[in-house]
Structures are given as C-alpha cells and as structure tokens.
Design a protein around this motif. Structure first.
Motif, PDB file in Angstrom:
ATOM      1  N   VAL A  37       0.821  -1.213   0.000  1.00  0.00           N
ATOM      2  CA  VAL A  37       0.000   0.000   0.000  1.00  0.00           C
ATOM      3  C   VAL A  37       0.854   1.262   0.000  1.00  0.00           C
ATOM      4  O   VAL A  37       0.361   2.351  -0.263  1.00  0.00           O
ATOM      5  CB  VAL A  37      -0.949   0.044   1.227  1.00  0.00           C
ATOM      6  N   PHE A  38       2.152   1.116   0.269  1.00  0.00           N
ATOM      7  CA  PHE A  38       3.013   2.298   0.310  1.00  0.00           C
ATOM      8  C   PHE A  38       3.475   2.696  -1.086  1.00  0.00           C
ATOM      9  O   PHE A  38       3.663   3.876  -1.375  1.00  0.00           O
ATOM     10  CB  PHE A  38       4.232   2.033   1.206  1.00  0.00           C
ATOM     11  N   GLY A  39       3.677   1.691  -1.946  1.00  0.00           N
ATOM     12  CA  GLY A  39       4.123   1.980  -3.306  1.00  0.00           C
ATOM     13  C   GLY A  39       5.447   2.734  -3.318  1.00  0.00           C
ATOM     14  O   GLY A  39       6.291   2.547  -2.444  1.00  0.00           O
ATOM     15  N   ARG A  40       5.614   3.582  -4.304  1.00  0.00           N
ATOM     16  CA  ARG A  40       6.828   4.397  -4.404  1.00  0.00           C
ATOM     17  C   ARG A  40       6.473   5.859  -4.163  1.00  0.00           C
ATOM     18  O   ARG A  40       5.423   6.316  -4.597  1.00  0.00           O
ATOM     19  CB  ARG A  40       7.445   4.280  -5.800  1.00  0.00           C
ATOM     20  N   SER A  41       7.359   6.524  -3.490  1.00  0.00           N
ATOM     21  CA  SER A  41       7.155   7.956  -3.269  1.00  0.00           C
ATOM     22  C   SER A  41       8.515   8.587  -2.998  1.00  0.00           C
ATOM     23  O   SER A  41       9.540   7.892  -3.031  1.00  0.00           O
ATOM     24  CB  SER A  41       6.225   8.188  -2.072  1.00  0.00           C
ATOM     25  N   PHE A  42       8.510   9.861  -2.675  1.00  0.00           N
ATOM     26  CA  PHE A  42       9.785  10.528  -2.381  1.00  0.00           C
ATOM     27  C   PHE A  42      10.424   9.977  -1.114  1.00  0.00           C
ATOM     28  O   PHE A  42      11.604  10.183  -0.861  1.00  0.00           O
ATOM     29  CB  PHE A  42       9.575  12.044  -2.246  1.00  0.00           C
ATOM     30  N   MET A  43       9.637   9.258  -0.287  1.00  0.00           N
ATOM     31  CA  MET A  43      10.188   8.681   0.946  1.00  0.00           C
ATOM     32  C   MET A  43      10.261   7.166   0.915  1.00  0.00           C
ATOM     33  O   MET A  43      10.601   6.543   1.908  1.00  0.00           O
ATOM     34  CB  MET A  43       9.321   9.104   2.148  1.00  0.00           C
ATOM     35  N   CYS A  44       9.908   6.557  -0.209  1.00  0.00           N
ATOM     36  CA  CYS A  44       9.833   5.094  -0.240  1.00  0.00           C
ATOM     37  C   CYS A  44      10.262   4.579  -1.614  1.00  0.00           C
ATOM     38  O   CYS A  44       9.740   5.031  -2.638  1.00  0.00           O
ATOM     39  CB  CYS A  44       8.405   4.651   0.084  1.00  0.00           C
ATOM     40  N   ALA A  45      11.202   3.646  -1.606  1.00  0.00           N
ATOM     41  CA  ALA A  45      11.693   3.090  -2.872  1.00  0.00           C
ATOM     42  C   ALA A  45      10.796   1.980  -3.392  1.00  0.00           C
ATOM     43  O   ALA A  45      11.038   1.444  -4.471  1.00  0.00           O
ATOM     44  CB  ALA A  45      13.113   2.567  -2.681  1.00  0.00           C
ATOM     45  N   GLY A  46       9.788   1.597  -2.615  1.00  0.00           N
ATOM     46  CA  GLY A  46       8.925   0.480  -3.019  1.00  0.00           C
ATOM     47  C   GLY A  46       9.491  -0.825  -2.490  1.00  0.00           C
ATOM     48  O   GLY A  46      10.035  -0.891  -1.381  1.00  0.00           O
ATOM     49  N   GLY A  47       9.393  -1.898  -3.288  1.00  0.00           N
ATOM     50  CA  GLY A  47       9.865  -3.207  -2.836  1.00  0.00           C
ATOM     51  C   GLY A  47      11.385  -3.288  -2.736  1.00  0.00           C
ATOM     52  O   GLY A  47      12.114  -2.454  -3.295  1.00  0.00           O
ATOM     53  N   VAL A  48      11.855  -4.310  -2.038  1.00  0.00           N
ATOM     54  CA  VAL A  48      13.297  -4.497  -1.826  1.00  0.00           C
ATOM     55  C   VAL A  48      14.025  -4.680  -3.162  1.00  0.00           C
ATOM     56  O   VAL A  48      15.179  -4.293  -3.321  1.00  0.00           O
ATOM     57  CB  VAL A  48      13.543  -5.723  -0.910  1.00  0.00           C
ATOM     58  N   GLY A  49      13.326  -5.265  -4.141  1.00  0.00           N
ATOM     59  CA  GLY A  49      13.940  -5.521  -5.441  1.00  0.00           C
ATOM     60  C   GLY A  49      14.415  -4.259  -6.147  1.00  0.00           C
ATOM     61  O   GLY A  49      15.235  -4.341  -7.062  1.00  0.00           O
ATOM     62  N   SER A  50      13.928  -3.111  -5.737  1.00  0.00           N
ATOM     63  CA  SER A  50      14.387  -1.871  -6.367  1.00  0.00           C
ATOM     64  C   SER A  50      15.735  -1.428  -5.806  1.00  0.00           C
ATOM     65  O   SER A  50      16.345  -0.492  -6.331  1.00  0.00           O
ATOM     66  CB  SER A  50      13.349  -0.762  -6.166  1.00  0.00           C
ATOM     67  N   VAL A  51      16.190  -2.088  -4.748  1.00  0.00           N
ATOM     68  CA  VAL A  51      17.455  -1.699  -4.103  1.00  0.00           C
ATOM     69  C   VAL A  51      18.469  -2.839  -4.120  1.00  0.00           C
ATOM     70  O   VAL A  51      19.656  -2.615  -4.337  1.00  0.00           O
ATOM     71  CB  VAL A  51      17.178  -1.266  -2.637  1.00  0.00           C
ATOM     72  N   LEU A  52      18.010  -4.073  -3.889  1.00  0.00           N
ATOM     73  CA  LEU A  52      18.899  -5.237  -3.808  1.00  0.00           C
ATOM     74  C   LEU A  52      18.375  -6.360  -4.701  1.00  0.00           C
ATOM     75  O   LEU A  52      17.178  -6.417  -4.994  1.00  0.00           O
ATOM     76  CB  LEU A  52      18.957  -5.755  -2.350  1.00  0.00           C
ATOM     77  N   PRO A  53      19.265  -7.290  -5.100  1.00  0.00           N
ATOM     78  CA  PRO A  53      18.786  -8.459  -5.866  1.00  0.00           C
ATOM     79  C   PRO A  53      18.075  -9.436  -4.927  1.00  0.00           C
ATOM     80  O   PRO A  53      18.711 -10.066  -4.078  1.00  0.00           O
ATOM     81  CB  PRO A  53      20.076  -9.065  -6.425  1.00  0.00           C
ATOM     82  N   VAL A  54      16.778  -9.538  -5.063  1.00  0.00           N
ATOM     83  CA  VAL A  54      15.989 -10.428  -4.198  1.00  0.00           C
ATOM     84  C   VAL A  54      15.977 -11.838  -4.798  1.00  0.00           C
ATOM     85  O   VAL A  54      15.735 -12.001  -5.995  1.00  0.00           O
ATOM     86  CB  VAL A  54      14.548  -9.895  -4.044  1.00  0.00           C
ATOM     87  N   ASN A  55      16.243 -12.836  -3.976  1.00  0.00           N
ATOM     88  CA  ASN A  55      16.277 -14.228  -4.443  1.00  0.00           C
ATOM     89  C   ASN A  55      15.001 -15.001  -4.128  1.00  0.00           C
ATOM     90  O   ASN A  55      14.609 -15.888  -4.884  1.00  0.00           O
ATOM     91  CB  ASN A  55      17.461 -14.957  -3.819  1.00  0.00           C
ATOM     92  N   PHE A  56      14.394 -14.681  -2.979  1.00  0.00           N
ATOM     93  CA  PHE A  56      13.207 -15.427  -2.563  1.00  0.00           C
ATOM     94  C   PHE A  56      12.137 -14.450  -2.074  1.00  0.00           C
ATOM     95  O   PHE A  56      12.456 -13.404  -1.507  1.00  0.00           O
ATOM     96  CB  PHE A  56      13.540 -16.398  -1.418  1.00  0.00           C
ATOM     97  N   GLU A  57      10.895 -14.843  -2.269  1.00  0.00           N
ATOM     98  CA  GLU A  57       9.779 -14.002  -1.829  1.00  0.00           C
ATOM     99  C   GLU A  57       8.802 -14.835  -1.015  1.00  0.00           C
ATOM    100  O   GLU A  57       8.528 -15.986  -1.372  1.00  0.00           O
ATOM    101  CB  GLU A  57       9.037 -13.432  -3.041  1.00  0.00           C
ATOM    102  N   VAL A  58       8.286 -14.225   0.037  1.00  0.00           N
ATOM    103  CA  VAL A  58       7.215 -14.863   0.813  1.00  0.00           C
ATOM    104  C   VAL A  58       6.038 -13.888   0.811  1.00  0.00           C
ATOM    105  O   VAL A  58       6.009 -12.933   1.592  1.00  0.00           O
ATOM    106  CB  VAL A  58       7.635 -15.177   2.263  1.00  0.00           C
ATOM    107  N   PRO A  59       5.060 -14.080  -0.084  1.00  0.00           N
ATOM    108  CA  PRO A  59       3.907 -13.170  -0.125  1.00  0.00           C
ATOM    109  C   PRO A  59       3.078 -13.281   1.150  1.00  0.00           C
ATOM    110  O   PRO A  59       3.185 -14.244   1.901  1.00  0.00           O
ATOM    111  CB  PRO A  59       3.117 -13.662  -1.340  1.00  0.00           C
ATOM    112  N   GLY A  60       2.216 -12.288   1.350  1.00  0.00           N
ATOM    113  CA  GLY A  60       1.348 -12.269   2.530  1.00  0.00           C
ATOM    114  C   GLY A  60       1.379 -10.895   3.143  1.00  0.00           C
ATOM    115  O   GLY A  60       2.300 -10.118   2.919  1.00  0.00           O
TER     116      GLY A  60
END
Ligand code: SF4
Length: 226
Positions: free
Chosen positions: A171-194
């Motif tokens: 619900v935060f999405g991207r903004s001037f204070m938020c980069a969004g998901g971790v994948g926008s900053v680091l290479p993510v290998n695994f995801e646990v949705p929920g």
C-alpha cells in the motif's frame, strides 16, 4: 500447528463481468481480469478480503501456507548449497515495516515454531549472516543501512523479501520517501507473499531457500468456491 489466514487464488467466474468486479474492488490492483478469469498477483495482495466478502461471487481461497517462491530474475539457482541446509544464519532488517511482518518473523523463535530445531538462527551481524530477510517497503531512511548490511555479508549471501510491502511496496508503493519493494534496491532471491505472511509461510520460505521444500506453484490451483 499454527494458523493461516489463507489467500485469494486465481478464479474462473461464470461471466467476464464477475471477473471485472473482482478486479475493480481490489485496492492495490492485485487482480487482473482476463475474460471470465480473475488472476491474483500474490506479491501485491494485502489480504483486505474485499474480493471474498465485498462482491456477490467471492474469489476462490487457498487455506494453505506454502506461499514462498523464487524471485523472478534472481531466484533461479539461488537455493543455498547443501552445507547450509541444517545451519542457516539470518539477519532481519526492518526497512520500513508497519510491525505486522516483523511480528510474524519474531514468532519463529518462540517454542511453538522453534526454528532452531530446523537449523535456522537469527544473527545481529551481517558478517555472520547467510540470508538477509527484509520486511517492509524500503523507506529512504533505511535504504543506506539496508545496502550496507548486504555489502557486509559473505559472498554466499541471499536476500528474502517477506510480505507484500517488501515484494512490491504494498500500500506504500513508491514515493519521495519510499523506494517500493526491496527488489528496487537489492537483488531479491526469494519471496514470501502475505500481508503479513504467517510464521508457517515464512518457515516454508526458509525451507525452500535451503532446498528442503519445493517452491509453491507460480499460479496456485483454486480449491473450490466457498
Ligand atoms: S484480498 Fe484484497 S488485496 Fe488481496 S486480491 Fe483480494 S481485494 Fe486484492
């Protein structure tokens, strides 16, 4: 053992209008209407239950907890070598979490989930960590600390995004204070949705990362409308 809130899964409706209705009621655009089908993106779903209780014909619901999956792009071949399978050290970083996912992660250490017996251990230092487990979207205040933690880890490092906010920004999405998901900053290998994933789903992710459980299917099979 434990409980699961369940989650919506791909649903075939009897008309395209029903699928459109389901897509329209989702607050985070996690549902895509394709003809009579409604397809759910688990990495976006925030478990608001609108598609179950807010429309005349509810979406199908999966009551299980094996939700973890390799991340698109960096997940293939990312499973830890066998030598890590009974001893994996995990550093948790709260990158901007509301507290929900972090609370579920903390449950792994209690006597009920008791992750030690499975060979999983928390560590506070990145130099001793094999897995960087991140909760929350990446707030600008935490971006630097998150990157420094990853850079300080040994080269066998892997990254796991836990919760919809860590995967997609939620619900935060991207903004001037938020980069969004971790994948926008680091290479993510695994995801646990929920939102948040229950402890059993996180345990499934850890077992999957160490090659002891298979990943969930990319498109969960609907189990029948209720
Ligand atoms: S539970 Fe809420 S967020 Fe998840 S798919 Fe349904 S409407 Fe969208």
């Amino acid at each position: 053992m434990g409980v699961s809130p369940g989650r919506p899964v791909n649903t075939d409706f009897s008309s395209p209008d029903e699928a459109q209705l389901a897509a329209a009621i989702c607050p985070v655009n996690a549902i895509l209407a394709q003809g009579k089908s409604a397809l759910v993106d688990p990495g976006k779903c925030v478990h608001c239950l609108r598609c179950r209780w807010g429309i005349p014909t509810p979406m199908n619901w999966d009551a299980g907890y094996e939700w973890a999956r390799p991340s698109a792009g960096n997940g293939e071949g990312a499973t830890f070598p066998a030598s890590f399978s009974k001893s994996l050290h995990i550093m948790v970083v709260d990158a901007g979490d509301c507290g929900a996912c972090l609370h579920e992660v903390k449950q792994l250490n209690n006597p009920l989930y008791n992750m030690h017996r499975l060979g999983f251990f928390f560590t506070a230092t990145p130099r001793a960590a094999d897995l960087l487990l991140v909760v929350g979207p990446v707030s600008e205040n935490m971006r630097g600390a998150l990157q420094k933690s990853w850079e300080a880890m040994p080269s066998t490092r892997r990254v796991m995004a836990v919760g919809s906010c860590a995967i997609s920004g939620g619900v935060f999405g991207r903004s001037f204070m938020c980069a969004g998901g971790v994948g926008s900053v680091l290479p993510v290998n695994f995801e646990v949705p929920g939102n948040p994933p229950p402890p059993l789903a996180i345990l499934h992710g850890l077992l999957m990362a160490t090659g002891r459980k298979p990943a969930t299917k990319s498109e969960p099979v609907a189990e029948g409308r209720s």
